[in-house]
Design a protein around this motif. Sequence first.
Motif, PDB file in Angstrom:
ATOM      1  N   GLY A 118       0.827  -1.201   0.000  1.00 47.75           N
ATOM      2  CA  GLY A 118       0.000   0.000   0.000  1.00 47.75           C
ATOM      3  C   GLY A 118       0.860   1.250   0.000  1.00 47.75           C
ATOM      4  N   ALA A 119       1.901   1.207   0.812  1.00 51.57           N
ATOM      5  CA  ALA A 119       2.789   2.360   0.921  1.00 51.57           C
ATOM      6  C   ALA A 119       3.492   2.628  -0.401  1.00 51.57           C
ATOM      7  CB  ALA A 119       3.826   2.134   2.015  1.00 51.57           C
ATOM      8  N   ASP A 120       3.622   1.583  -1.197  1.00 45.99           N
ATOM      9  CA  ASP A 120       4.358   1.692  -2.465  1.00 45.99           C
ATOM     10  C   ASP A 120       3.689   2.674  -3.415  1.00 45.99           C
ATOM     11  OD1 ASP A 120       4.336   0.229  -5.494  1.00 45.99           O
ATOM     12  OD2 ASP A 120       6.264   0.782  -4.576  1.00 45.99           O
ATOM     13  N   THR A 121       2.381   2.556  -3.542  1.00 42.17           N
ATOM     14  CA  THR A 121       1.670   3.429  -4.484  1.00 42.17           C
ATOM     15  C   THR A 121       1.869   4.884  -4.091  1.00 42.17           C
ATOM     16  OG1 THR A 121      -0.265   2.879  -3.180  1.00 42.17           O
ATOM     17  CG2 THR A 121      -0.071   1.841  -5.351  1.00 42.17           C
ATOM     18  N   ASP A 161       0.816  -0.064 -12.712  1.00 39.15           N
ATOM     19  CA  ASP A 161       1.364   0.987 -11.887  1.00 39.15           C
ATOM     20  C   ASP A 161       1.559   0.556 -10.444  1.00 39.15           C
ATOM     21  OD1 ASP A 161       2.361   3.299 -12.747  1.00 39.15           O
ATOM     22  OD2 ASP A 161       0.658   4.566 -12.177  1.00 39.15           O
ATOM     23  N   GLY A 162       1.406  -0.737 -10.213  1.00 43.32           N
ATOM     24  CA  GLY A 162       1.420  -1.215  -8.830  1.00 43.32           C
ATOM     25  C   GLY A 162       2.802  -1.260  -8.238  1.00 43.32           C
ATOM     26  N   GLY A 163       2.944  -1.978  -7.121  1.00 42.21           N
ATOM     27  CA  GLY A 163       4.246  -2.150  -6.480  1.00 42.21           C
ATOM     28  C   GLY A 163       5.042  -3.223  -7.201  1.00 42.21           C
ATOM     29  N   MET A 203      19.154  10.241  -8.948  1.00 39.45           N
ATOM     30  CA  MET A 203      18.939   8.883  -8.457  1.00 39.45           C
ATOM     31  C   MET A 203      17.675   8.247  -9.039  1.00 39.45           C
ATOM     32  SD  MET A 203      21.614   8.708  -6.821  1.00 39.45           S
ATOM     33  CE  MET A 203      21.628   7.264  -5.789  1.00 39.45           C
ATOM     34  N   ASP A 204      16.879   9.025  -9.739  1.00 43.38           N
ATOM     35  CA  ASP A 204      15.619   8.486 -10.259  1.00 43.38           C
ATOM     36  C   ASP A 204      15.847   7.335 -11.228  1.00 43.38           C
ATOM     37  OD1 ASP A 204      14.347  10.274  -8.762  1.00 43.38           O
ATOM     38  OD2 ASP A 204      13.346  11.362 -10.399  1.00 43.38           O
ATOM     39  N   GLN A 205      16.983   7.393 -11.910  1.00 46.47           N
ATOM     40  CA  GLN A 205      17.252   6.349 -12.907  1.00 46.47           C
ATOM     41  C   GLN A 205      17.391   4.966 -12.275  1.00 46.47           C
ATOM     42  OE1 GLN A 205      21.236   6.529 -14.536  1.00 46.47           O
ATOM     43  NE2 GLN A 205      21.830   7.961 -12.933  1.00 46.47           N
ATOM     44  N   PHE A 206      17.595   4.935 -10.951  1.00 47.25           N
ATOM     45  CA  PHE A 206      17.810   3.630 -10.304  1.00 47.25           C
ATOM     46  C   PHE A 206      16.524   3.045  -9.740  1.00 47.25           C
ATOM     47  CE2 PHE A 206      21.900   5.955  -9.692  1.00 47.25           C
ATOM     48  CZ  PHE A 206      22.601   5.248 -10.641  1.00 47.25           C
ATOM     49  N   ILE A 207      15.399   3.780  -9.918  1.00 47.43           N
ATOM     50  CA  ILE A 207      14.143   3.279  -9.367  1.00 47.43           C
ATOM     51  C   ILE A 207      13.669   2.075 -10.185  1.00 47.43           C
ATOM     52  CG2 ILE A 207      11.704   3.827  -9.030  1.00 47.43           C
ATOM     53  CD1 ILE A 207      12.619   6.739  -8.539  1.00 47.43           C
ATOM     54  N   VAL A 208      13.312   1.037  -9.460  1.00 54.19           N
ATOM     55  CA  VAL A 208      12.785  -0.156 -10.126  1.00 54.19           C
ATOM     56  C   VAL A 208      11.287   0.023 -10.303  1.00 54.19           C
ATOM     57  CG1 VAL A 208      12.524  -2.647  -9.979  1.00 54.19           C
ATOM     58  CG2 VAL A 208      14.567  -1.549  -9.052  1.00 54.19           C
ATOM     59  N   LYS A 209      10.853   0.016 -11.575  1.00 55.11           N
ATOM     60  CA  LYS A 209       9.443   0.261 -11.881  1.00 55.11           C
ATOM     61  C   LYS A 209       8.862  -0.942 -12.608  1.00 55.11           C
ATOM     62  CE  LYS A 209      10.737   4.115 -13.733  1.00 55.11           C
ATOM     63  NZ  LYS A 209      11.125   5.446 -14.092  1.00 55.11           N
ATOM     64  N   PRO A 210       7.588  -1.242 -12.342  1.00 51.50           N
ATOM     65  CA  PRO A 210       6.962  -2.310 -13.129  1.00 51.50           C
ATOM     66  C   PRO A 210       6.809  -1.842 -14.574  1.00 51.50           C
ATOM     67  CG  PRO A 210       5.633  -1.709 -11.227  1.00 51.50           C
ATOM     68  CD  PRO A 210       6.683  -0.655 -11.363  1.00 51.50           C
ATOM     69  N   LEU A 211       7.013  -2.765 -15.494  1.00 47.83           N
ATOM     70  CA  LEU A 211       6.863  -2.398 -16.904  1.00 47.83           C
ATOM     71  C   LEU A 211       5.402  -2.226 -17.275  1.00 47.83           C
ATOM     72  CD1 LEU A 211       9.374  -4.479 -19.039  1.00 47.83           C
ATOM     73  CD2 LEU A 211       9.456  -2.075 -18.441  1.00 47.83           C
ATOM     74  N   PHE A 212       4.560  -3.099 -16.680  1.00 50.63           N
ATOM     75  CA  PHE A 212       3.135  -3.054 -16.996  1.00 50.63           C
ATOM     76  C   PHE A 212       2.377  -2.664 -15.741  1.00 50.63           C
ATOM     77  CE2 PHE A 212       5.294  -6.554 -19.165  1.00 50.63           C
ATOM     78  CZ  PHE A 212       5.289  -6.045 -20.457  1.00 50.63           C
TER      79      PHE A 212
END
Lengths: 200, 275
Positions: free
Chosen positions: A26-29, B27-29, B16-25
């Motif tokens: 939850g905190a992630d979003t 918007d969740g965690g 440091m934003d470039q190191f953020i791990v983001k889901p490709l599909f």
Amino acid sequence: MASETEPTGEGVVEGAAHGADTAAHGADTAAHGAEHGATGMPQLDFETWPSQIFWLVIALVVLYFLMSRIALPRIGSVIEERHDAIESDLDRAADYTRQAEEAEAAYELALQEARSKAQEIAAETRAEIQKKVDAAMAEAESRISERTAVSEARIAEIRDEAAASVEAVAADTAAALVEQMLPGSADDAEVRAAVAARLG
Amino acid sequence: MAAGAEGEGGFAIHPMDQFIVKPLFGDGGVGLFTVSNATLWMAITVAVVSLLLIAGTRGRALVPSRVQSMAELLYGFVRKMVTDVAGEKAAPYFPYIFTLFVFILFANLLALIPYSYTVTAQFAVTVPLALAVFISVTVIGFMKHGTHFLSLFWPTDAPVALRPVLCIIELISYFVRPVSHSIRLGANLMAGHAVLKVFAGFAGPLGIGAVLPIAMMVGVFGLEVLVAVIQAYVFAILTCVYLNDALNLHGHSAHDEDEHHSDYIGVHPDSHAAH
């Protein structure tokens, strides 16, 4: 090797982080919204660790199998093959060099032989010619001496004949002289004996 | 790059934003199985390595093509490194070290593509890599030598009185190995890419004056190419050094690249005096 040991190491981290993962979902979003303002180190956001480790293990295992099963044996064998090919080429080149050397030696030998044979033939021919010359010389000489003998005999004959003629002529001349000086007094046999005695 | 969009309000630089791990599909965690940018770039790394080393050597040509000779160069380089540092006994571990080396090398180099993501700047990647090396080397050491492996920590050429102290130092240095091994790689990559991003952030709002930061970026980029290769090499050669310790204890002439052997230098005169 590591693919066996790694999952155990990962399991610890994963187990610890997995709980945190679900809890912090939850905190992630919320964090995601503030993403552009991230000031800390995203690397220390342990929430993403399990996923990264999970995919890393998969990537490494896949890569390890691709490398150890396909790429490395293939490259190794290609390098080995090339090494062998170069080695065999070098061997062949050495072989050819040896053959060339042998051929050269054989050629030298043949040349030597031919040269000595030529010399032999020349000597033989020379000897043969010499022999022929000698024979011809001997023949000529013998013929010459034969002729000489014949000529000498003839000369002697002529001389004897001449000598006999001389006696006869002398006796005739003497008889004629005596006849002229003392006609009728001359005895032919006496004159002849006197001439022969005088000629001795 | 992000700085350009919101450049109005001065320097809004988020290196440091470039190191953020983001889901490709979506918007969740980032859950365990989430396909993220990290997943994508690891996959690209594996794909590029496979392209070079498998597709590139498909011809098995006796006279190699350009790509094949690159693959062979890489093979020969790592092969020589492994046998030079850890001896012939290390040959069975060559595929493992090779895998680590090419993965890190290509992850480092691919990370230099603009807008890409740096897999190896993540401690979540470098720590498991270093731990894998540490654990496997320790296991190999115990498998080869049994408890005799512990003699690695007992310097017999030092005076008896100093041995316990040295033993503690040796033990600490041994357990610090995975830490330095992983931080060295991750921090180098992170710092370089962050610096690039900072200069890029300057370039956005400066207008014509951007020439200066761009020139700096070109220089730093060149340096980063060097770092990318050197860090992969350092990681691999340290792996070889550790493996050498485990395989040969103190036998083989190891390249003492690591810090812990420097402790001996001060001790040698003493050991001579003791004899």
